[in-house]
Design an enzyme around this catalytic site. Structure first.
Site, PDB file in Angstrom:
ATOM      1  N   HIS A 104       0.739  -1.125  -0.080  1.00 30.10           N
ATOM      2  CA  HIS A 104      -0.153  -0.084   0.104  1.00 30.10           C
ATOM      3  C   HIS A 104       0.874   1.309   0.006  1.00 30.10           C
ATOM      4  CE1 HIS A 104      -3.222   2.577   2.031  1.00 30.10           C
ATOM      5  NE2 HIS A 104      -3.382   2.404   0.693  1.00 30.10           N
ATOM      6  N   ALA A 112       4.809  11.407 -21.683  1.00 33.66           N
ATOM      7  CA  ALA A 112       4.341  10.237 -21.742  1.00 33.66           C
ATOM      8  C   ALA A 112       4.778   9.504 -20.245  1.00 33.66           C
ATOM      9  CB  ALA A 112       4.592   9.213 -22.884  1.00 33.66           C
ATOM     10  N   ASN A 113       4.400   9.946 -19.002  1.00 34.68           N
ATOM     11  CA  ASN A 113       5.080   9.485 -17.715  1.00 34.68           C
ATOM     12  C   ASN A 113       4.016   9.482 -16.884  1.00 34.68           C
ATOM     13  OD1 ASN A 113       7.809   9.651 -18.869  1.00 34.68           O
ATOM     14  ND2 ASN A 113       7.549  11.831 -18.957  1.00 34.68           N
TER      15      ASN A 113
END
Length: 139
Positions: free
Chosen positions: A20, A129-130
């Site tokens: 988590h 594009a990350n």
């Protein structure tokens, strides 16, 4: 042989160890990868593999609670942003929950990658594009 969609053993291994709030980054071929962060380099040539198919494969395997994108994507690459949002919304619908979407300055985004368990480097050749994926918990 693994039955699921994701066949890359390095990616599968990292995802299997995530807990988590752990993060993993999927990036284009130009994203700097900080020293000390595992690099999973998938880039073959300019544009291969593309960002969206790699992101899609990871989203099928990882339960996420939040995504982080560079705010610059909204102005400079809105079509890619829309594709990412479509994938996130599909994950929300399939899992019947809400996934938080956060936009931050690209410089801050690059700093946050240092906390990722790994950076998956694609051959994508489009600006911003990350994405950083924040692992959720399934209960």
């Amino acid at each position: 042989m693994k039955k699921g969609k994701l066949l890359n053993s390095e990616i599968s291994y990292v995802l299997s160890k995530m807990g988590h709030t752990d993060t993993i980054t999927v990036g284009d071929c130009g994203l700097p990868i900080p020293d000390g962060v595992q690099r999973i380099d998938l880039a073959v040539t300019k544009g291969l593999p593309e960002f969206i198919p790699e992101l899609s494969a990871v989203l099928e395997e990882l339960f996420i609670e939040k995504v982080i994108l560079a705010e610059e994507i909204l102005k400079i690459n809105p079509d890619l942003n829309n594709e990412v949002i479509k994938l996130v919304k599909a994950a929300e619908k399939e899992e019947k929950r809400t996934i938080e979407i956060e936009y931050i300055a690209h410089e801050e985004f690059k700093r946050l990658t240092a906390q990722s368990k790994a950076v998956i480097r694609t051959g994508e050749y489009k600006a911003y594009a990350n994405i950083i994926l924040v692992s959720g918990v399934t209960f």
